[in-house]
Design a protein around this motif. Sequence first.
Motif, PDB file in Angstrom:
ATOM      1  N   ASP A  87      -1.463   1.953   7.765  1.00  0.00           N
ATOM      2  CA  ASP A  87      -2.624   3.208   7.534  1.00  0.00           C
ATOM      3  C   ASP A  87      -2.633   4.104   8.442  1.00  0.00           C
ATOM      4  O   ASP A  87      -2.249   4.013   9.580  1.00  0.00           O
ATOM      5  CB  ASP A  87      -3.795   2.431   7.242  1.00  0.00           C
ATOM      6  CG  ASP A  87      -3.931   1.739   6.060  1.00  0.00           C
ATOM      7  OD1 ASP A  87      -4.499   2.135   5.078  1.00  0.00           O
ATOM      8  OD2 ASP A  87      -3.813   0.444   6.240  1.00  0.00           O
ATOM      9  N   ALA A  94      -7.673  -0.968   3.823  1.00  0.00           N
ATOM     10  CA  ALA A  94      -6.931  -0.856   2.526  1.00  0.00           C
ATOM     11  C   ALA A  94      -5.418  -1.252   2.666  1.00  0.00           C
ATOM     12  O   ALA A  94      -5.074  -2.044   1.720  1.00  0.00           O
ATOM     13  CB  ALA A  94      -7.332   0.251   1.666  1.00  0.00           C
ATOM     14  N   GLY A  95      -4.721  -0.324   3.208  1.00  0.00           N
ATOM     15  CA  GLY A  95      -3.179  -0.777   3.158  1.00  0.00           C
ATOM     16  C   GLY A  95      -2.601   0.548   2.193  1.00  0.00           C
ATOM     17  O   GLY A  95      -1.489   0.263   2.023  1.00  0.00           O
ATOM     18  N   GLU A  96      -3.454   1.389   1.816  1.00  0.00           N
ATOM     19  CA  GLU A  96      -2.937   2.567   1.091  1.00  0.00           C
ATOM     20  C   GLU A  96      -2.617   3.730   1.701  1.00  0.00           C
ATOM     21  O   GLU A  96      -3.519   4.250   2.360  1.00  0.00           O
ATOM     22  CB  GLU A  96      -3.818   2.695  -0.308  1.00  0.00           C
ATOM     23  CG  GLU A  96      -3.885   1.443  -1.311  1.00  0.00           C
ATOM     24  CD  GLU A  96      -4.808   1.785  -2.393  1.00  0.00           C
ATOM     25  OE1 GLU A  96      -4.400   2.212  -3.383  1.00  0.00           O
ATOM     26  OE2 GLU A  96      -6.091   1.691  -2.086  1.00  0.00           O
ATOM     27  N   THR A 102       2.288   2.652  -0.675  1.00  0.00           N
ATOM     28  CA  THR A 102       1.341   1.408  -0.546  1.00  0.00           C
ATOM     29  C   THR A 102       2.419   0.231  -0.689  1.00  0.00           C
ATOM     30  O   THR A 102       3.086   0.069  -1.470  1.00  0.00           O
ATOM     31  CB  THR A 102       0.429   1.082  -1.363  1.00  0.00           C
ATOM     32  OG1 THR A 102      -0.581   2.299  -1.295  1.00  0.00           O
ATOM     33  CG2 THR A 102      -0.241  -0.141  -1.240  1.00  0.00           C
ATOM     34  N   ASN A 105       1.800  -6.191  -2.289  1.00  0.00           N
ATOM     35  CA  ASN A 105       1.515  -7.406  -1.928  1.00  0.00           C
ATOM     36  C   ASN A 105       2.131  -8.422  -2.795  1.00  0.00           C
ATOM     37  O   ASN A 105       1.801  -8.692  -4.042  1.00  0.00           O
ATOM     38  CB  ASN A 105      -0.053  -7.401  -2.370  1.00  0.00           C
ATOM     39  CG  ASN A 105      -0.846  -8.682  -1.896  1.00  0.00           C
ATOM     40  OD1 ASN A 105      -0.245  -9.697  -2.011  1.00  0.00           O
ATOM     41  ND2 ASN A 105      -2.256  -8.509  -1.634  1.00  0.00           N
ATOM     42  N   ARG A 111      -2.470  -5.351  -6.472  1.00  0.00           N
ATOM     43  CA  ARG A 111      -3.433  -5.438  -5.668  1.00  0.00           C
ATOM     44  C   ARG A 111      -2.984  -4.839  -4.173  1.00  0.00           C
ATOM     45  O   ARG A 111      -2.110  -5.001  -3.774  1.00  0.00           O
ATOM     46  CB  ARG A 111      -4.255  -6.512  -5.503  1.00  0.00           C
ATOM     47  CG  ARG A 111      -4.937  -6.958  -6.669  1.00  0.00           C
ATOM     48  CD  ARG A 111      -5.530  -8.347  -6.776  1.00  0.00           C
ATOM     49  NE  ARG A 111      -6.376  -8.761  -8.137  1.00  0.00           N
ATOM     50  CZ  ARG A 111      -7.450  -8.221  -8.514  1.00  0.00           C
ATOM     51  NH1 ARG A 111      -8.407  -7.674  -7.418  1.00  0.00           N
ATOM     52  NH2 ARG A 111      -8.049  -8.560  -9.433  1.00  0.00           N
ATOM     53  N   VAL A 112      -3.948  -4.226  -3.373  1.00  0.00           N
ATOM     54  CA  VAL A 112      -3.658  -3.769  -2.194  1.00  0.00           C
ATOM     55  C   VAL A 112      -3.317  -4.980  -1.206  1.00  0.00           C
ATOM     56  O   VAL A 112      -3.641  -5.989  -1.413  1.00  0.00           O
ATOM     57  CB  VAL A 112      -4.772  -2.889  -1.380  1.00  0.00           C
ATOM     58  CG1 VAL A 112      -5.224  -1.783  -2.509  1.00  0.00           C
ATOM     59  CG2 VAL A 112      -5.975  -3.978  -1.293  1.00  0.00           C
ATOM     60  N   SER A 118      -0.433  -2.963   6.765  1.00  0.00           N
ATOM     61  CA  SER A 118      -0.143  -3.261   5.551  1.00  0.00           C
ATOM     62  C   SER A 118       1.413  -3.747   5.217  1.00  0.00           C
ATOM     63  O   SER A 118       1.770  -4.808   4.719  1.00  0.00           O
ATOM     64  CB  SER A 118      -0.462  -2.051   4.554  1.00  0.00           C
ATOM     65  OG  SER A 118       0.118  -0.951   5.287  1.00  0.00           O
ATOM     66  N   LEU A 330      -5.024  -1.914  -6.676  1.00  0.00           N
ATOM     67  CA  LEU A 330      -4.647  -0.762  -6.206  1.00  0.00           C
ATOM     68  C   LEU A 330      -5.533   0.342  -6.910  1.00  0.00           C
ATOM     69  O   LEU A 330      -5.611   0.467  -8.066  1.00  0.00           O
ATOM     70  CB  LEU A 330      -3.087  -0.401  -6.764  1.00  0.00           C
ATOM     71  CG  LEU A 330      -2.077  -1.585  -5.984  1.00  0.00           C
ATOM     72  CD1 LEU A 330      -0.736  -1.624  -6.721  1.00  0.00           C
ATOM     73  CD2 LEU A 330      -1.715  -1.153  -4.689  1.00  0.00           C
ATOM     74  N   SER A 333      -9.674   1.956  -3.554  1.00  0.00           N
ATOM     75  CA  SER A 333     -10.040   2.570  -2.256  1.00  0.00           C
ATOM     76  C   SER A 333      -9.939   4.040  -2.237  1.00  0.00           C
ATOM     77  O   SER A 333     -10.315   4.507  -1.195  1.00  0.00           O
ATOM     78  CB  SER A 333      -9.206   1.991  -1.025  1.00  0.00           C
ATOM     79  OG  SER A 333      -8.028   2.165  -1.026  1.00  0.00           O
TER      80      SER A 333
END
Length: 407
Positions: A87, A94-96, A102, A105, A111-112, A118, A330, A333
């Motif tokens: 990030d 979040a990891g986006e 992104t 996962n 999903r994030v 991340s 995903l 956030s």
Amino acid sequence: MARAPVESPERFGLDPSFARDPRDPCSDGPLSGLSFAAKEVFDLAGHVTRSGNPDWLRTHAPATADAPAVARLLEAGARLRGRTLSDELAFSLAGENLHYGTPLNPRAPGRVPGGSSSGSASAVAGGCVDFALGTDTSGSVRIPASYCGLYGLRPTHGAIDARGVTPLAPAFDTVGWFAATGAVLERVGAVLLPPGEIRPLRRIVPIADAFDDAAPGVAAALRPALRRLAALGLAFDAPAQGLALAAAAQAYRVLQSAEVWRTHGEWFERTRPSMAPEIAARLRAASQVTAREVDAAQREADALRARIDDLLAHDGVLCLPTAPDVAPLLGASAQPDAQTRMRVLAHTCIAGLCGLPQVSLPLGWVDGLPVGLGLIAGRGRDRDLLALAGSMASDVGNKAPSFGDRG
């Protein structure tokens, strides 16, 4: 060795240019035969440390040396596969990433992966590498470990050299790592952590407020793991109550924000970088934190630290869900819910405010999605905590559950 991923390395947060040009180890050592990746906040000689943001990349020069943590792993025989996505400035859970995407996962598609480490979590969960370096300030190793079904350690603050790592909030920043097995988590710890004799941890203290605050099903999913702790001979103390975790999370937010602004405020105002709206808003809010707020937050943190030290004494371990819920979908956030973020911080702030080591163990599933059990030990008890985690991992076959194992 890590298995080859089905998809391209980029889907797992690995920079493709590095993936095509891995770094061989300097010599044989205790990590020979293992491959790793490093979050893009770690300096790699000859490359600009991107830190998840194109304007950071544009305004910084290439690193002249590897970060000491990276160098130590290469000296110990590990092979560097590349760097992984983060990030922006590591300032999200979040990891986006708005600019670079992104990472997948692998254990919860759609999903994030969690952030800010991340790509490191994704690369390990996807089998690209055996372990990966991340950083943990607010939970950036622990939360992705929980969301991706991995073993992850946030060490005692200051236990591992953080030079050559882009700072976020130095009073809370730590160098941590992920692994798919408890055995590899311990092997890396034997290289990176200060040496010391293993002293058994004998008492478990559940954090009642954290279990009560977790989403329905999380506590039930982790109950078998608690039984395994008891089977290892650890005694269970009465659950700790009244820790005021919401107030502690607010205190953490204030203290971290003040640190972030001291660290990056001048660059942010001078550069006016292109950033995800929620991260830019978080930085602007950090600029408004007052000295009075910091003083009040520090008093709250000091009170929590005294209470936690008393609970841990010389042989205790705090126990709580690593995160209050499974990985968000995903895109959830994009307009973050501040209340949701504060719920996560209520679970991660104890180790942060108190400078304590915490391990996340992939020992639960809720509706087919992984959740982690968090164990927190006293300052400097990192090796003891890893030994306990290793015993737990051996009890469940050592490896994180496979994609099809949702029991």
